[in-house]
Enzyme design. Sequence first.
Site, PDB file in Angstrom:
ATOM      1  N   ALA A  31       0.859  -1.177   0.000  1.00  0.00           N
ATOM      2  CA  ALA A  31       0.000   0.000   0.000  1.00  0.00           C
ATOM      3  C   ALA A  31       0.899   1.231   0.000  1.00  0.00           C
ATOM      4  O   ALA A  31       2.049   1.164   0.446  1.00  0.00           O
ATOM      5  CB  ALA A  31      -0.882  -0.002   1.240  1.00  0.00           C
ATOM      6  N   GLU A  67       4.028  -5.080   7.301  1.00  0.00           N
ATOM      7  CA  GLU A  67       3.232  -4.050   7.978  1.00  0.00           C
ATOM      8  C   GLU A  67       3.607  -3.880   9.432  1.00  0.00           C
ATOM      9  O   GLU A  67       3.533  -2.776   9.987  1.00  0.00           O
ATOM     10  CB  GLU A  67       1.725  -4.385   7.879  1.00  0.00           C
ATOM     11  CG  GLU A  67       1.131  -4.263   6.490  1.00  0.00           C
ATOM     12  CD  GLU A  67       1.270  -5.531   5.652  1.00  0.00           C
ATOM     13  OE1 GLU A  67       2.056  -6.422   6.035  1.00  0.00           O
ATOM     14  OE2 GLU A  67       0.584  -5.634   4.625  1.00  0.00           O
ATOM     15  N   GLY A  87       0.315  -5.144   0.765  1.00  0.00           N
ATOM     16  CA  GLY A  87      -0.888  -5.223  -0.081  1.00  0.00           C
ATOM     17  C   GLY A  87      -0.626  -5.949  -1.401  1.00  0.00           C
ATOM     18  O   GLY A  87      -1.558  -6.494  -2.004  1.00  0.00           O
ATOM     19  N   GLU A  92      -0.912  -9.527  -0.714  1.00  0.00           N
ATOM     20  CA  GLU A  92      -2.337  -9.806  -0.499  1.00  0.00           C
ATOM     21  C   GLU A  92      -3.112  -9.906  -1.825  1.00  0.00           C
ATOM     22  O   GLU A  92      -4.029 -10.715  -1.955  1.00  0.00           O
ATOM     23  CB  GLU A  92      -2.950  -8.711   0.393  1.00  0.00           C
ATOM     24  CG  GLU A  92      -2.433  -8.805   1.829  1.00  0.00           C
ATOM     25  CD  GLU A  92      -2.828  -7.606   2.668  1.00  0.00           C
ATOM     26  OE1 GLU A  92      -2.681  -6.460   2.193  1.00  0.00           O
ATOM     27  OE2 GLU A  92      -3.288  -7.811   3.794  1.00  0.00           O
TER      28      GLU A  92
HETATM   29  N1  DAK Z   1       4.520   3.084  -0.866  1.00  0.00           N
HETATM   30  C1  DAK Z   1       4.875   4.244  -1.465  1.00  0.00           C
HETATM   31  N2  DAK Z   1       5.979   4.391  -2.206  1.00  0.00           N
HETATM   32  C2  DAK Z   1       6.755   3.316  -2.351  1.00  0.00           C
HETATM   33  C3  DAK Z   1       6.448   2.071  -1.786  1.00  0.00           C
HETATM   34  C4  DAK Z   1       5.259   1.977  -0.999  1.00  0.00           C
HETATM   35  N3  DAK Z   1       4.865   0.845  -0.426  1.00  0.00           N
HETATM   36  N4  DAK Z   1       7.425   1.199  -2.108  1.00  0.00           N
HETATM   37  C5  DAK Z   1       8.281   1.878  -2.875  1.00  0.00           C
HETATM   38  N5  DAK Z   1       7.880   3.143  -3.024  1.00  0.00           N
HETATM   39  C6  DAK Z   1       8.523   4.230  -3.787  1.00  0.00           C
HETATM   40  C7  DAK Z   1       9.756   4.735  -3.067  1.00  0.00           C
HETATM   41  O1  DAK Z   1       9.404   5.668  -2.076  1.00  0.00           O
HETATM   42  C8  DAK Z   1      10.497   5.374  -4.223  1.00  0.00           C
HETATM   43  O2  DAK Z   1       9.882   6.589  -4.554  1.00  0.00           O
HETATM   44  P1  DAK Z   1      10.749   7.953  -4.741  1.00  0.00           P
HETATM   45  O3  DAK Z   1      11.485   8.143  -3.476  1.00  0.00           O
HETATM   46  O4  DAK Z   1      11.657   7.618  -5.914  1.00  0.00           O
HETATM   47  O5  DAK Z   1       9.714   8.991  -5.034  1.00  0.00           O
HETATM   48  C9  DAK Z   1      10.217   4.426  -5.369  1.00  0.00           C
HETATM   49  O6  DAK Z   1       9.018   3.721  -5.013  1.00  0.00           O
HETATM   50  C10 DAK Z   1      11.299   3.391  -5.582  1.00  0.00           C
HETATM   51  O7  DAK Z   1      11.514   2.716  -4.366  1.00  0.00           O
HETATM   52  P2  DAK Z   1      12.958   2.609  -3.671  1.00  0.00           P
HETATM   53  O8  DAK Z   1      13.850   3.722  -4.079  1.00  0.00           O
HETATM   54  O9  DAK Z   1      12.741   2.427  -2.210  1.00  0.00           O
HETATM   55  O10 DAK Z   1      13.496   1.249  -4.335  1.00  0.00           O
HETATM   56  P3  DAK Z   1      14.525   0.229  -3.710  1.00  0.00           P
HETATM   57  O11 DAK Z   1      14.847  -0.745  -4.786  1.00  0.00           O
HETATM   58  O12 DAK Z   1      15.661   0.931  -3.032  1.00  0.00           O
HETATM   59  O13 DAK Z   1      13.720  -0.532  -2.543  1.00  0.00           O
HETATM   60  C11 DAK Z   1      11.794  -1.680  -1.588  1.00  0.00           C
HETATM   61  C12 DAK Z   1      12.595  -1.288  -2.884  1.00  0.00           C
HETATM   62  C13 DAK Z   1      10.534  -2.425  -2.037  1.00  0.00           C
HETATM   63  C14 DAK Z   1      12.641  -2.624  -0.719  1.00  0.00           C
HETATM   64  C15 DAK Z   1      11.465  -0.387  -0.798  1.00  0.00           C
HETATM   65  O14 DAK Z   1      10.885   0.561  -1.695  1.00  0.00           O
HETATM   66  C16 DAK Z   1      10.491  -0.639   0.307  1.00  0.00           C
HETATM   67  O15 DAK Z   1      10.871  -1.139   1.399  1.00  0.00           O
HETATM   68  N6  DAK Z   1       9.226  -0.272   0.096  1.00  0.00           N
HETATM   69  C17 DAK Z   1       8.192  -0.408   1.099  1.00  0.00           C
HETATM   70  C18 DAK Z   1       7.766  -1.823   1.220  1.00  0.00           C
HETATM   71  C19 DAK Z   1       6.706  -2.001   2.272  1.00  0.00           C
HETATM   72  O16 DAK Z   1       6.967  -1.777   3.472  1.00  0.00           O
HETATM   73  N7  DAK Z   1       5.514  -2.403   1.828  1.00  0.00           N
HETATM   74  C20 DAK Z   1       4.433  -2.603   2.746  1.00  0.00           C
HETATM   75  C21 DAK Z   1       3.652  -1.348   2.834  1.00  0.00           C
HETATM   76  S1  DAK Z   1       2.368  -1.507   4.018  1.00  0.00           S
HETATM   77  C22 DAK Z   1      -4.920  -1.680   3.473  1.00  0.00           C
HETATM   78  C23 DAK Z   1      -4.611  -2.618   2.535  1.00  0.00           C
HETATM   79  C24 DAK Z   1      -3.360  -3.098   2.434  1.00  0.00           C
HETATM   80  C25 DAK Z   1      -2.406  -2.591   3.300  1.00  0.00           C
HETATM   81  C26 DAK Z   1      -2.711  -1.651   4.243  1.00  0.00           C
HETATM   82  C27 DAK Z   1      -3.973  -1.193   4.357  1.00  0.00           C
HETATM   83  N8  DAK Z   1      -6.168  -1.122   3.630  1.00  0.00           N
HETATM   84  C28 DAK Z   1      -7.121  -1.553   2.666  1.00  0.00           C
HETATM   85  C29 DAK Z   1      -6.350  -0.013   4.476  1.00  0.00           C
HETATM   86  C30 DAK Z   1      -1.080  -2.970   3.132  1.00  0.00           C
HETATM   87  C31 DAK Z   1      -0.134  -2.297   3.795  1.00  0.00           C
HETATM   88  C32 DAK Z   1       1.144  -2.311   3.162  1.00  0.00           C
HETATM   89  O17 DAK Z   1       1.305  -2.827   2.100  1.00  0.00           O
END
Ligand code: DAK
Length: 259
Positions: free
Chosen positions: A65, A133, A110, A113
Amino acid sequence: MDLKYINFSSGDGIGWIQFNRPEKLNALNPDVLRDLESAVGRCEEDDAVRVVIVKGNEKAFIAGADIGEMAKGDINLAYELTDLALRVQEKLADLPKPTIAAIAGYALGGGCEIALCCDFRIAADNAVFGQPEIALGLIPGGGGTQRLPRLIGLGPATRLLFLGDQIGSAEAEQIGLVDMVVPMEDLEHQVKALASKLLQRPFLALRAAKTAMRKGLNTSLKEGLQIEQDLFCMLFGTEDRKEGLSAFLEKRRPIFQGR
Ligand code: DAK
């Protein structure tokens, strides 16, 4: 169809849904989810679409997400997001056609999921899975605490959900999270091969198998067996059932018409 964050196309019986927000690694926000809802709706309505493939790009299936948008929101945004995500994901999971997630790169939060809502998960060797998360002070909000343990069991799901560990494709295959791991350059070919096998199967029987499994999992064994019996008997009324049995007796390959 005018979609911003999804490329949708169809042909040869396959509906292709490709996430298209590469600058954010296909992170999910309400607009992406609404586009997904439209694309899934199109697959549902179009009788020519018999199998659906959901994919991202080589770097990311979906990296979760959108964390930036979640950081700005309050409890009302959380309800808006969860209502939307749950509706769209149920629509995908309940699609009465086989669905395949073709996963390369990150399938986190997400994204994992969404993959869980598909019937098959084929992963490239660079795929990374996880429910991170917990590291954000959250739990999955798109079905992860429910679909993950149902698919891979409580033990491996507990590790992924409590620790937020990210795992590669080999381990994902070992714990049953993905059905097959293939080299990245083979991903499209292998996914199409699976789709093509499914296209040769009798459509109504596939639909019945999916319905029986999905409805059965949400009920008691007794009720599930009743659902199976009803659908088994319903299939006796189909042309495909006659064709399947005749083809066996005549020692030839069946040609199913989906009737
Ligand atoms: N959200 C927003 N932006 C993201 C992102 C994310 N989840 N993942 C990556 N990006 C963005 C980065 O911020 C970056 O943007 P800029 O800074 O260039 O503007 C761009 O994508 C490229 O990412 P990185 O520079 O970070 O790329 P790397 O290769 O260095 O790293 C990475 C890739 C996947 C390891 C890293 O980006 C990362 O850790 N991302 C976050 C992963 C994460 O924690 N995902 C879980 C998010 S929580 C819900 C439904 C579902 C959910 C929640 C609620 N409801 C219906 C309410 C689910 C929650 C989640 O998924």
